[in-house]
Design a protein around this motif. Sequence first.
Motif, PDB file in Angstrom:
ATOM      1  N   PHE A 268       0.832  -1.205   0.000  1.00 62.05           N
ATOM      2  CA  PHE A 268       0.000   0.000   0.000  1.00 62.05           C
ATOM      3  C   PHE A 268       0.868   1.258   0.000  1.00 62.05           C
ATOM      4  O   PHE A 268       0.587   2.214  -0.732  1.00 62.05           O
ATOM      5  CB  PHE A 268      -0.918   0.019   1.218  1.00 62.05           C
ATOM      6  N   SER A 271       2.228   2.066  -3.341  1.00 66.71           N
ATOM      7  CA  SER A 271       1.236   2.296  -4.411  1.00 66.71           C
ATOM      8  C   SER A 271       0.843   3.757  -4.509  1.00 66.71           C
ATOM      9  O   SER A 271       0.786   4.469  -3.505  1.00 66.71           O
ATOM     10  CB  SER A 271      -0.025   1.462  -4.144  1.00 66.71           C
ATOM     11  N   MET A 274      -4.982   2.641  -4.454  1.00 64.84           N
ATOM     12  CA  MET A 274      -5.550   1.315  -4.278  1.00 64.84           C
ATOM     13  C   MET A 274      -6.935   1.344  -4.933  1.00 64.84           C
ATOM     14  O   MET A 274      -7.719   2.270  -4.698  1.00 64.84           O
ATOM     15  CB  MET A 274      -5.673   0.953  -2.796  1.00 64.84           C
ATOM     16  N   SER A 290      -5.197   1.069   3.585  1.00 67.97           N
ATOM     17  CA  SER A 290      -4.567   1.818   2.502  1.00 67.97           C
ATOM     18  C   SER A 290      -4.497   3.306   2.837  1.00 67.97           C
ATOM     19  O   SER A 290      -3.459   3.948   2.639  1.00 67.97           O
ATOM     20  CB  SER A 290      -5.354   1.605   1.199  1.00 67.97           C
ATOM     21  N   CYS A 293      -1.726   4.264   5.022  1.00 64.56           N
ATOM     22  CA  CYS A 293      -0.434   4.326   4.326  1.00 64.56           C
ATOM     23  C   CYS A 293      -0.315   5.569   3.447  1.00 64.56           C
ATOM     24  O   CYS A 293       0.661   5.708   2.691  1.00 64.56           O
ATOM     25  CB  CYS A 293      -0.238   3.075   3.476  1.00 64.56           C
ATOM     26  N   THR A 295      -2.292   6.274   1.006  1.00 66.68           N
ATOM     27  CA  THR A 295      -2.625   5.895  -0.368  1.00 66.68           C
ATOM     28  C   THR A 295      -4.119   6.062  -0.607  1.00 66.68           C
ATOM     29  O   THR A 295      -4.923   5.316  -0.038  1.00 66.68           O
ATOM     30  CB  THR A 295      -2.219   4.439  -0.642  1.00 66.68           C
TER      31      THR A 295
END
Length: 385
Positions: A268, A271, A274, A290, A293, A295
């Motif tokens: 995550f 990235s 997500m 997510s 993180c 994200t």
Amino acid sequence: MRIAIFTDTFTPQVNGVAKTLERLTRYLNRKGIEYTLFAPQNIKEENERMNIQKVKSIPFAVYPECRLAVPNPYLLRKKLLNFQPDLIHVATPFNMGLLGKYYARKFGIPLVGSYHTDFDAYLAYYKMEIISPILWNYLRWFHNSLKKTFVPSHETLQQLKNKGFHNLGIWSRGVDCSLFHPDDADNAIRRKYAIKAKHILSFAGRLAPEKDIETLQKVMKNVNEKMGDDVHWLIVGDGPLSSDFKANFGEHVTFTGYLNAPKVAQVFAASDLMVFPSSTETFGNVVLESLACGTPVIGANAGGVKNIIVNDKTGILCTPKCVDEFTSAIFKLLDNESKWREMSTAARRYALTQSWDQIFGKLLDDYADVLNIPSGALLKDGLPS
């Protein structure tokens, strides 16, 4: 106080219910609250704990990853009576949940439960809509005899109210922000999976029909056609659609299989976005993870996910199954770095407010309310029986 928990799923199975109950048991351990959890035995058992009681089980024919408990009622009854619980919590409405319900009534033990899975929404994905009325009748019968049924989101609470369920309360979900956090995982993940693309997009969840993998694949094809070598997908998870999914994609996609929580956190954090098209979630743990993180998430505007994502602030909510909306949302954020950074900061800030300790503390207060004891008493002195 002693709590007995009956569930048809627990670690090492990989799903939101199992992970939530695992966290609950570790919280109870830390707070010195006695409990025993009864769950089906899994073929991949890890180290057993004294207060986790596993019973024999067999694979569920429709979904082999799930286990059907085949308990010995005599032995289970003996263990329960030796433990002498003050409260029984049934976490699932199947074999183990039915046993917990039976013993609660037989021995006069206060009974609560939780509703984790939108089984009715799953039926459409397995072409079994015809049994929907039977399912709802059963679930109403199961839950309306409980002193309290805890649901993970306001969306689910309203859904069940509309279906005639009573005595509902919210038991939300949290996230460990010391584990799920923005870090310099990008380079480690890129090295591990040999990723050279500019952008990394991810999905995490069971590769099963109810996660709307069909929509995900269509979105992936649209994005790959336009962006080519500039994007790489990380698909975290496994399930019955795994083989077909892999057959449809070659380059630009890595299937990681199931990963443990620290590895999922790394994915995550590495990235850019997500992408989570599932519209059947009662909550959506991976969405919150997510966000923790940093994200942003492109998710379906349905179920519990719509209660987590603040549209255009921490992610973008799209009409379920609308491939064009999901595709456009991805391009919108990848093409606007300042907006993405703004969302990333807001996502992390929101996740920091979702503490597991606060959420479990409220659950204990709700237990206390059912037992007619002072709120907070469990954490003050353990309230021994």
